[in-house]
Design an enzyme around this catalytic site. Structure first.
Site, PDB file in Angstrom:
ATOM      1  N   LEU A  90      45.567 -46.292  12.352  1.00  0.00           N
ATOM      2  CA  LEU A  90      46.186 -45.336  12.280  1.00  0.00           C
ATOM      3  C   LEU A  90      44.906 -44.569  12.793  1.00  0.00           C
ATOM      4  O   LEU A  90      44.190 -44.737  12.486  1.00  0.00           O
ATOM      5  CB  LEU A  90      46.322 -43.676  10.541  1.00  0.00           C
ATOM      6  CG  LEU A  90      46.897 -44.341   9.881  1.00  0.00           C
ATOM      7  CD1 LEU A  90      46.353 -43.681   8.608  1.00  0.00           C
ATOM      8  CD2 LEU A  90      48.002 -43.992   9.847  1.00  0.00           C
ATOM      9  N   ASP A  91      45.289 -43.693  13.889  1.00  0.00           N
ATOM     10  CA  ASP A  91      44.613 -42.763  15.149  1.00  0.00           C
ATOM     11  C   ASP A  91      43.673 -42.656  13.809  1.00  0.00           C
ATOM     12  O   ASP A  91      43.032 -42.333  12.878  1.00  0.00           O
ATOM     13  CB  ASP A  91      45.170 -41.722  15.514  1.00  0.00           C
ATOM     14  CG  ASP A  91      46.279 -42.779  16.690  1.00  0.00           C
ATOM     15  OD1 ASP A  91      46.599 -43.464  16.769  1.00  0.00           O
ATOM     16  OD2 ASP A  91      47.221 -41.541  16.876  1.00  0.00           O
ATOM     17  N   GLN A  92      41.689 -42.060  14.947  1.00  0.00           N
ATOM     18  CA  GLN A  92      40.666 -42.202  14.174  1.00  0.00           C
ATOM     19  C   GLN A  92      41.133 -40.920  13.321  1.00  0.00           C
ATOM     20  O   GLN A  92      40.555 -40.401  12.287  1.00  0.00           O
ATOM     21  CB  GLN A  92      39.868 -41.932  15.452  1.00  0.00           C
ATOM     22  CG  GLN A  92      38.480 -42.002  15.286  1.00  0.00           C
ATOM     23  CD  GLN A  92      37.083 -42.254  15.609  1.00  0.00           C
ATOM     24  OE1 GLN A  92      37.185 -42.815  16.815  1.00  0.00           O
ATOM     25  NE2 GLN A  92      36.276 -41.342  15.298  1.00  0.00           N
TER      26      GLN A  92
END
Length: 223
Positions: A56-58
């Site tokens: 997942l993106d930060q």
């Protein structure tokens, strides 16, 4: 770390990743979830192996499954490729879509310098096809809450495709528009309004169907 672990057994971990921590990073001095999980296993006296199945993106919150050994990592990655491992997301987007459900298919090109992906013509060198399906859950006169299922797993896919379609995510200051930023301020949305709220897969050892979900009350409270 214990509070982030939703489920654990001898071969895998299901983790609730919070906003602001990278799944995995090579940046020196920056915390990431994989490193935290390796340290967690070390403290338990276990082998410090963590197999990354998906990311997942930060700035994105949600559920992730990690493997504790290479064989389990290969099986779970195989499920991801075959579609046996499925994920559902909810997103708050600027604007009101005109239908109850739909599909977006584009070609995305990642820019390594800016760490952004953009929609480009299909014949563009390096472009990859990106497809997702969305379903309207609710809306008001300014914002829609969507459930999204990915057919492909591209870099920043949901954020880039929804922005290109004219419905950028609230709280997303990389892909947002002037309108989405104004609405983010109005509704006090301070981080990317995207949550990986459900994950399903077959247990790689037992074959049992595993399902985990998170509530998304923080998104519904604005309606």
């Amino acid at each position: 770390m214990d509070k982030m672990i939703v489920y654990e057994d001898n071969v895998l971990l299901v983790v609730h990743k919070p906003v602001g921590i990278a799944t995995e990073t090579a940046r020196v001095g920056q915390a990431d979830l994989v490193s935290e999980l390796k340290n967690y296993r070390k403290r338990k006296g276990e082998a410090a192996y963590i197999g990354v199945v998906h990311r997942l993106d930060q700035p994105v919150e949600g559920l992730l499954v990690f493997a504790k050994d290479g064989g389990t990592a290969r099986k779970l990655s195989g499920e991801l490729q075959s579609g046996a491992l499925t994920k559902k997301y909810v997103a708050l987007v600027a604007g009101v879509l005109q239908t109850q459900e739909g599909k977006l298919t584009d070609y995305l090109l990642k820019d390594g310098r800016t760490n952004l992906s953009r929609v480009v013509p299909g014949e563009t060198n390096g472009a990859k096809e990106a497809s997702l399906c969305w379903r309207m859950l609710r809306h008001n006169d300014a914002v829609s809450l969507l459930e999204i299922v990915l057919d492909t797993g591209r870099h920043h896919q949901i954020r880039a495709q929804m922005a290109h379609a004219g419905f950028p995510l609230l709280g997303d200051f990389k892909y947002g528009s002037a309108l989405s930023k104004e609405l983010s301020h109005r509704f006090a949305v301070n981080s990317t309004a995207l949550l990986a709220h459900e994950i399903r897969f077959e247990h790689p050892d037992t074959g049992k169907e595993m399902e985990f979900s998170l509530n998304f009350d923080k998104f519904t409270k604005i309606f």
